[in-house]
Design a protein around this motif. Structure first.
Motif, mmCIF file in Angstrom:
data_model
loop_
_atom_site.group_PDB
_atom_site.id
_atom_site.type_symbol
_atom_site.label_atom_id
_atom_site.label_comp_id
_atom_site.label_asym_id
_atom_site.label_seq_id
_atom_site.Cartn_x
_atom_site.Cartn_y
_atom_site.Cartn_z
ATOM 1 N N ALA A 73 0.460 8.799 -10.822
ATOM 2 C CA ALA A 73 0.428 9.242 -9.479
ATOM 3 C C ALA A 73 -0.723 8.761 -8.724
ATOM 4 C CB ALA A 73 0.292 10.844 -9.403
ATOM 5 N N ASP A 74 -1.738 8.673 -9.439
ATOM 6 C CA ASP A 74 -3.026 7.909 -8.742
ATOM 7 C C ASP A 74 -2.729 6.531 -8.364
ATOM 8 O OD1 ASP A 74 -4.474 10.114 -9.173
ATOM 9 O OD2 ASP A 74 -5.660 9.490 -10.863
ATOM 10 N N ARG A 75 -2.085 5.648 -9.132
ATOM 11 C CA ARG A 75 -1.746 4.342 -8.799
ATOM 12 C C ARG A 75 -0.664 4.140 -7.682
ATOM 13 N NH1 ARG A 75 -1.929 3.419 -14.738
ATOM 14 N NH2 ARG A 75 0.432 3.696 -14.602
ATOM 15 N N GLN A 76 0.233 5.230 -7.521
ATOM 16 C CA GLN A 76 1.270 5.244 -6.495
ATOM 17 C C GLN A 76 0.763 5.742 -5.142
ATOM 18 O OE1 GLN A 76 5.018 7.514 -7.331
ATOM 19 N NE2 GLN A 76 5.033 8.147 -5.342
ATOM 20 N N VAL A 77 -0.351 6.520 -5.434
ATOM 21 C CA VAL A 77 -1.064 6.849 -3.872
ATOM 22 C C VAL A 77 -1.857 5.646 -3.457
ATOM 23 C CG1 VAL A 77 -2.913 8.128 -3.140
ATOM 24 C CG2 VAL A 77 -1.132 9.360 -4.403
ATOM 25 N N ALA A 78 -2.596 4.883 -4.487
ATOM 26 C CA ALA A 78 -3.211 3.633 -4.158
ATOM 27 C C ALA A 78 -2.326 2.762 -3.403
ATOM 28 C CB ALA A 78 -4.140 3.216 -5.316
ATOM 29 N N LEU A 79 -1.236 2.577 -3.854
ATOM 30 C CA LEU A 79 -0.329 1.618 -3.357
ATOM 31 C C LEU A 79 0.235 1.930 -1.963
ATOM 32 C CD1 LEU A 79 2.091 0.581 -6.648
ATOM 33 C CD2 LEU A 79 0.652 -0.977 -5.065
ATOM 34 N N VAL A 80 0.505 3.197 -1.989
ATOM 35 C CA VAL A 80 0.856 3.841 -0.504
ATOM 36 C C VAL A 80 -0.121 3.551 0.526
ATOM 37 C CG1 VAL A 80 1.673 5.767 0.711
ATOM 38 C CG2 VAL A 80 2.564 5.594 -1.537
ATOM 39 N N LYS A 81 -1.245 4.066 0.026
ATOM 40 C CA LYS A 81 -2.436 3.574 0.938
ATOM 41 C C LYS A 81 -2.648 2.424 1.388
ATOM 42 C CE LYS A 81 -5.074 7.977 -0.084
ATOM 43 N NZ LYS A 81 -6.511 8.366 -0.570
ATOM 44 N N HIS A 82 -2.487 1.507 0.410
ATOM 45 C CA HIS A 82 -2.431 -0.012 0.682
ATOM 46 C C HIS A 82 -1.488 -0.627 1.708
ATOM 47 C CE1 HIS A 82 -3.347 -4.530 0.230
ATOM 48 N NE2 HIS A 82 -2.054 -4.508 -0.103
ATOM 49 N N ALA A 83 -0.111 0.064 1.482
ATOM 50 C CA ALA A 83 0.804 -0.389 2.487
ATOM 51 C C ALA A 83 0.863 0.111 3.685
ATOM 52 C CB ALA A 83 2.253 -0.022 1.790
ATOM 53 N N ILE A 84 0.195 1.162 3.842
ATOM 54 C CA ILE A 84 0.218 1.717 5.343
ATOM 55 C C ILE A 84 -1.123 1.366 6.050
ATOM 56 C CG2 ILE A 84 1.688 3.718 4.796
ATOM 57 C CD1 ILE A 84 -0.816 5.318 4.694
ATOM 58 N N THR A 85 -2.065 0.433 5.381
ATOM 59 C CA THR A 85 -3.495 0.265 6.182
ATOM 60 C C THR A 85 -2.961 -0.324 7.315
ATOM 61 O OG1 THR A 85 -4.457 -0.209 3.907
ATOM 62 C CG2 THR A 85 -5.470 -1.229 5.901
ATOM 63 N N PRO A 86 -2.192 -1.280 7.534
ATOM 64 C CA PRO A 86 -1.880 -1.822 8.993
ATOM 65 C C PRO A 86 -1.522 -0.738 9.952
ATOM 66 C CG PRO A 86 -0.683 -3.176 7.409
ATOM 67 C CD PRO A 86 -1.236 -2.055 6.550
ATOM 68 N N LEU A 87 -0.979 0.371 9.270
ATOM 69 C CA LEU A 87 -0.621 1.399 10.676
ATOM 70 C C LEU A 87 -1.634 2.551 10.758
ATOM 71 C CD1 LEU A 87 2.978 2.176 8.813
ATOM 72 C CD2 LEU A 87 2.352 0.372 10.703
#
Length: 226
Positions: free
Chosen positions: A172-186
């Motif tokens: 879950a921690d890794r998934q959240v980190a990936l999501v946060k990285h993906a939405i950084t431009p937004l």
């Protein structure tokens, strides 16, 4: 718009005109327009908004899922339920639904959590140790902890203990980190509509992650049938 905001403000104090316009932009509501171009909301529009907002807040459903359901209803279909087992019509949020939603939002004490889930004190301690559930700053537990604890009570009947489940916390921690990285431009813009779009994108990415995980597990388990 002001009248609609006033109707919704008590149950949804964070609602804004920008949020409502965002929902319209996404096609979830379609208020009529006056000759001068002003939006004209009916009671059904307000009830539909209440339904959408309640599902977002209390069921954590992505707007895409809610829209698919509403589109089906608008076409005259009668979908049996929403994901998560809810059986509701989009015209209104019933009193029983409101009571259920309030119960879900209310945080629980440790003793209430034990009573609501059938867990033992030792199980709660183990779940806390492996960070599967968390207490808030005043020592209470959210509905997420309730769901996790109930699942862990069931798993304990099959000999699966919290120490076996630490991988889920790590995943879950890794998934959240990936999501946060993906939405950084937004995430640069701070207006309400942009935050809503960012949150919706995050949910969509998370849904895709969960779909991959579920499919991988299902594919592996299907071999047990052969």
């Amino acid at each position: 718009m002001g009248e609609v905001l006033a109707l919704l403000a008590e149950d949804f104090p964070q609602i804004t005109a920008s949020k409502i316009r965002f929902l319209e932009e996404k096609g979830l509501i379609s208020p009529q327009r006056t000759a001068a171009g002003y939006r004209k909301y009916t009671k059904n529009d307000a009830d539909r908004l209440r339904f959408i907002l309640a599902l977002q807040r209390d069921q954590y459903l992505p707007l895409r899922v809610i829209k698919d359901y509403l589109d089906a209803v608008d076409r005259g279909e009668e979908p049996e339920q929403l994901p998560g087992g809810m059986k509701l019509t989009p015209q209104t949020v019933t009193e029983s639904f409101s009571e259920e939603a309030t119960q879900r939002r209310r945080s629980l004490t440790r003793s209430e959590l034990i009573g609501a889930t059938g867990a033992t004190g030792d199980l709660i301690d183990a779940l806390l140790q492996y960070r599967l559930i968390q207490e808030n700053p005043v020592g209470r537990f959210t509905e997420h902890s309730v769901k996790i604890t109930r699942s862990c009570v069931q798993l304990a009947q099959h000999g699966i203990e919290p120490r076996h489940l630490g991988i889920f916390r790590q995943s879950a921690d890794r998934q959240v980190a990936l999501v946060k990285h993906a939405i950084t431009p937004l995430a640069g813009r701070k207006d309400v509509a942009s935050r809503a779009r960012t949150a919706e994108t995050a949910r969509e990415i998370s849904d895709s992650f969960l779909a991959i995980h579920t499919s991988l597990v299902d594919a592996a388990l299907s071999e047990l049938d052969h």
